[in-house]
Design an enzyme around this catalytic site. Structure first.
Site, PDB file in Angstrom:
ATOM      1  N   GLY A  36       0.813  -1.216   0.000  1.00  0.00           N
ATOM      2  CA  GLY A  36       0.000   0.000   0.000  1.00  0.00           C
ATOM      3  C   GLY A  36       0.842   1.259   0.000  1.00  0.00           C
ATOM      4  O   GLY A  36       2.029   1.231  -0.312  1.00  0.00           O
ATOM      5  N   LEU A  38       0.525   3.615  -2.099  1.00  0.00           N
ATOM      6  CA  LEU A  38       0.944   3.480  -3.500  1.00  0.00           C
ATOM      7  C   LEU A  38       1.490   4.782  -4.087  1.00  0.00           C
ATOM      8  O   LEU A  38       1.005   5.871  -3.771  1.00  0.00           O
ATOM      9  CB  LEU A  38      -0.230   2.979  -4.339  1.00  0.00           C
ATOM     10  CG  LEU A  38      -0.833   1.636  -3.898  1.00  0.00           C
ATOM     11  CD1 LEU A  38      -1.976   1.223  -4.834  1.00  0.00           C
ATOM     12  CD2 LEU A  38       0.215   0.533  -3.833  1.00  0.00           C
ATOM     13  N   HIS A  39       2.499   4.634  -4.925  1.00  0.00           N
ATOM     14  CA  HIS A  39       3.107   5.766  -5.612  1.00  0.00           C
ATOM     15  C   HIS A  39       3.436   5.344  -7.046  1.00  0.00           C
ATOM     16  O   HIS A  39       3.143   4.197  -7.437  1.00  0.00           O
ATOM     17  CB  HIS A  39       4.361   6.249  -4.862  1.00  0.00           C
ATOM     18  CG  HIS A  39       5.335   5.148  -4.524  1.00  0.00           C
ATOM     19  ND1 HIS A  39       6.029   4.459  -5.482  1.00  0.00           N
ATOM     20  CD2 HIS A  39       5.692   4.596  -3.333  1.00  0.00           C
ATOM     21  CE1 HIS A  39       6.804   3.553  -4.907  1.00  0.00           C
ATOM     22  NE2 HIS A  39       6.606   3.600  -3.594  1.00  0.00           N
ATOM     23  N   HIS A  42       4.906   1.834  -7.765  1.00  0.00           N
ATOM     24  CA  HIS A  42       3.898   0.775  -7.864  1.00  0.00           C
ATOM     25  C   HIS A  42       3.131   0.924  -9.187  1.00  0.00           C
ATOM     26  O   HIS A  42       2.781  -0.064  -9.824  1.00  0.00           O
ATOM     27  CB  HIS A  42       2.888   0.877  -6.712  1.00  0.00           C
ATOM     28  CG  HIS A  42       3.492   0.777  -5.338  1.00  0.00           C
ATOM     29  ND1 HIS A  42       3.577   1.852  -4.479  1.00  0.00           N
ATOM     30  CD2 HIS A  42       4.041  -0.269  -4.680  1.00  0.00           C
ATOM     31  CE1 HIS A  42       4.139   1.460  -3.345  1.00  0.00           C
ATOM     32  NE2 HIS A  42       4.433   0.185  -3.434  1.00  0.00           N
ATOM     33  N   LYS A 154      13.848  -1.942  -7.745  1.00  0.00           N
ATOM     34  CA  LYS A 154      14.210  -1.131  -6.573  1.00  0.00           C
ATOM     35  C   LYS A 154      14.591  -2.032  -5.398  1.00  0.00           C
ATOM     36  O   LYS A 154      15.512  -1.731  -4.647  1.00  0.00           O
ATOM     37  CB  LYS A 154      13.023  -0.233  -6.230  1.00  0.00           C
ATOM     38  CG  LYS A 154      12.821   0.123  -4.789  1.00  0.00           C
ATOM     39  CD  LYS A 154      13.635   1.330  -4.430  1.00  0.00           C
ATOM     40  CE  LYS A 154      13.296   1.936  -3.087  1.00  0.00           C
ATOM     41  NZ  LYS A 154      13.109   1.018  -1.996  1.00  0.00           N
ATOM     42  N   GLN A 158      15.027  -8.683  -3.053  1.00  0.00           N
ATOM     43  CA  GLN A 158      13.691  -9.299  -2.951  1.00  0.00           C
ATOM     44  C   GLN A 158      13.330  -9.989  -4.272  1.00  0.00           C
ATOM     45  O   GLN A 158      12.831 -11.116  -4.288  1.00  0.00           O
ATOM     46  CB  GLN A 158      12.666  -8.221  -2.616  1.00  0.00           C
ATOM     47  CG  GLN A 158      11.228  -8.671  -2.702  1.00  0.00           C
ATOM     48  CD  GLN A 158      10.283  -7.606  -2.190  1.00  0.00           C
ATOM     49  OE1 GLN A 158      10.162  -7.412  -0.998  1.00  0.00           O
ATOM     50  NE2 GLN A 158       9.619  -6.897  -3.087  1.00  0.00           N
ATOM     51  N   SER A 190       9.745   5.680  -2.845  1.00  0.00           N
ATOM     52  CA  SER A 190       9.511   4.695  -1.786  1.00  0.00           C
ATOM     53  C   SER A 190       8.477   5.259  -0.820  1.00  0.00           C
ATOM     54  O   SER A 190       8.442   6.469  -0.580  1.00  0.00           O
ATOM     55  CB  SER A 190      10.822   4.436  -1.033  1.00  0.00           C
ATOM     56  OG  SER A 190      10.554   3.796   0.192  1.00  0.00           O
TER      57      SER A 190
END
Ligand code: AMP
Length: 293
Positions: A36, A38-39, A42, A154, A158, A190
């Site tokens: 969530g 969100l930017h 995303h 980014k 992960q 971020s």
């Protein structure tokens, strides 16, 4: 113009029911897992999914088991109304936002541990973090059963962890990497950036500049990782507000320390600005002559 609000589903049963209809008509499902807040970072993942898959699912879940510090989990503020509107603007078909008790109705006993790739960089400083990430992503994959899942470069480690997980466990899901979206001054977008004070925000792009210096050093033919790290650290040394957690040069696939740079490497770093931790990375290759020598 804002599109129609996508349904926001909170239970596993509802989301499975809704996606069964998509599958029945032969549609592909693309999953964008998020926490969530969100930017546009995303947004890039969602747009990529939009182009490839018939049905785009965004999951919004702040995963308690991936946080190594309780305050960090508690400080993770999201505005579901705003996130849903953003998803509508980008044409998302379904938002899956379960409460914590839906994914963890009882203490979790089964975990996904991805050895090797989880060991260095953030893995060294955030014990249990990647085990928590891999476990929740595995849960989401089983619930949504996507054809493809989209992850940002980014969070390079992960991405490597999820790739290794899907390969090693023979999962038929394509992992699609998406380039890092940055502010004009280089700072990677971020959710944590909004916690920076104006003074911290001002100095934050130093992280990207340090990585660029490291990358330039590799491109200039330096093949010793420690020299590359030294060059990047030098940029940060001149910035008294930034506390370096790590700078590492690792093999871009295995995430193991590179030593001598002979192929594609990721230069990754984490810094603290006050109480906010920022991470970023750049991937690069040595000049061709170096590689073949
Ligand atoms: P998060 O909500 O921070 O867990 O991130 C969800 C997904 O968005 C992850 O795959 C991230 O790598 C990706 N992401 C976050 N920030 C960016 C960015 N600036 N550019 C590209 N992808 C990003």
């Amino acid at each position: 113009m804002t599109g129609e609000q996508p349904p926001l589903l909170e239970t596993i049963e509802e989301v499975r029911g809704s996606l069964a209809a998509v599958r029945a008509r032969g549609g592909t499902i693309g999953l964008v897992p998020t926490m969530g807040a969100l930017h546009a970072g995303h947004g890039a993942l969602i747009e990529r999914a939009r182009r490839r898959d018939d049905c785009v699912v965004v999951s919004i879940f702040v995963n308690p088991i991936q946080f190594d510090r309780r305050q960090d989990y508690e400080a993770y503020a999201i505005d579901m109304g705003q996130d849903r509107r953003y998803c509508a603007e980008l044409g998302v078909d379904l938002v899956f936002a379960p409460p914590a008790a839906e994914l963890y109705p009882r203490p979790q006993r089964a975990f996904v541990e991805v050895a090797g790739v989880s060991e260095h960089l953030c893995g060294k400083f955030r014990p249990g973090h990647f085990r928590g990430v891999a476990t929740v992503v595995m849960k989401l994959f089983h619930i949504i059963e996507p054809r493809r899942a989209y992850f940002g470069e980014k969070d390079g480690q992960q991405l490597a962890v999820i790739r290794a997980m899907t390969r090693d466990l023979n999962m038929d899901i394509e992992i699609v990497p998406v380039s890092t979206v940055r502010e004009p001054d280089g700072l990677a977008l971020s959710s944590r950036n909004r916690r920076l004070s104006p003074a911290e925000r001002e100095i934050a792009p130093v992280l990207f500049r340090a990585l660029q210096r490291g990358r330039d050093t590799v491109l200039d033919g330096e093949s010793s990782s420690s020299e590359v790290i030294r060059a990047a650290a030098e940029v940060l040394r001149h910035c008294p507000g930034a506390r370096v957690e790590y700078i590492e040069v690792v093999d871009a696939d295995t995430m193991q320390p590179a030593g001598r740079i002979t192929g594609r490497v990721m230069i990754g770093a984490a810094i603290w600005l006050g109480a906010t931790r920022l991470i970023d990375n750049l991937v690069c290759e040595p000049p061709a002559a170096e590689r073949t020598s």
